[in-house]
Scaffold this motif. Structure first.
Motif, short mmCIF file in Angstrom:
data_model
loop_
_atom_site.label_atom_id
_atom_site.label_comp_id
_atom_site.label_asym_id
_atom_site.label_seq_id
_atom_site.Cartn_x
_atom_site.Cartn_y
_atom_site.Cartn_z
N GLY A 8 39.90 9.42 -7.70
CA GLY A 8 39.49 8.64 -6.55
C GLY A 8 38.08 8.06 -6.62
O GLY A 8 37.68 7.33 -5.73
N SER A 17 33.79 3.01 1.60
CA SER A 17 34.43 4.33 1.66
C SER A 17 35.21 4.61 0.39
O SER A 17 35.70 3.69 -0.28
CB SER A 17 35.41 4.39 2.85
N ARG A 19 37.97 7.99 -1.07
CA ARG A 19 38.56 9.30 -0.84
C ARG A 19 38.79 9.97 -2.19
O ARG A 19 39.57 9.47 -3.01
CB ARG A 19 39.87 9.22 -0.07
N SER A 21 40.16 13.08 -4.45
CA SER A 21 41.22 14.07 -4.43
C SER A 21 40.95 15.15 -5.46
O SER A 21 40.42 14.86 -6.54
CB SER A 21 42.58 13.43 -4.74
N THR A 70 34.18 13.95 5.14
CA THR A 70 35.12 14.88 5.76
C THR A 70 35.96 15.54 4.67
O THR A 70 36.56 14.84 3.85
CB THR A 70 36.05 14.17 6.75
N TYR A 81 40.88 17.04 -0.24
CA TYR A 81 40.32 15.69 -0.23
C TYR A 81 38.88 15.72 0.26
O TYR A 81 38.48 16.59 1.03
CB TYR A 81 41.14 14.78 0.68
N GLN A 83 36.87 12.73 2.06
CA GLN A 83 36.76 11.37 2.57
C GLN A 83 35.29 11.04 2.73
O GLN A 83 34.58 11.74 3.46
CB GLN A 83 37.49 11.24 3.91
N ASN A 85 32.63 8.17 3.84
CA ASN A 85 32.41 6.92 4.55
C ASN A 85 30.92 6.59 4.58
O ASN A 85 30.08 7.45 4.31
CB ASN A 85 32.93 7.03 5.99
#
Length: 124
Positions: A8, A17, A19, A21, A70, A81, A83, A85
């Motif tokens: 990712g 952003s 994400r 993994s 997150t 994950y 995340q 941003n």
């Protein structure tokens, strides 16, 4: 053979952003705490975020990413994950995930499994 594989990462403009993994194979990731570390060029590796095993459901974020990143897990996919941003140039680093039984730790040597890392680049 138990292993973790990150994916990712990539090049993203400031404010964008991604994400990440962290997919586990050969063991049940749900029984492990998982942490994300990162290492920027010329700097020591640092902890970014962690999530405890599902028994406790505790998450932690390093101050510089609080409110922007997150961490979560998908038990069915045996994956954790991250995340990310509102990315900033200072987020540029190789990101690693690591797994440890039970509670998270800031001590890297206490982790049982490490991924190979995925590069995140946010140009200035």
């Amino acid at each position: 053979q138990p292993q973790l594989v990150e994916s990712g990462g990539g090049l993203v403009q400031p404010g964008g952003s991604l994400r990440l993994s962290c997919a586990a194979s050969g063991f049940v990731l749900d029984y492990y705490s998982v942490s994300w570390f990162r290492q920027a060029p010329g700097k020591e590796r640092e902890g970014v975020s962690c999530i405890s095993s599902s028994d406790y459901s505790i998450t932690y974020y390093e101050e510089s990413v609080e409110g922007r990143f997150t961490i979560s897990r998908d038990i069915r996919k045996n994956t954790v994950y991250l995340q990310m941003n509102a990315l900033k140039p200072e987020d540029t680093a190789v990101y690693y995930c690591a797994a440890r039984r039970f509670v998270p730790s800031q001590v890297e040597s206490e982790y049982d499994f490490w991924g190979q890392g995925t590069q995140v680049t946010v140009p200035s």
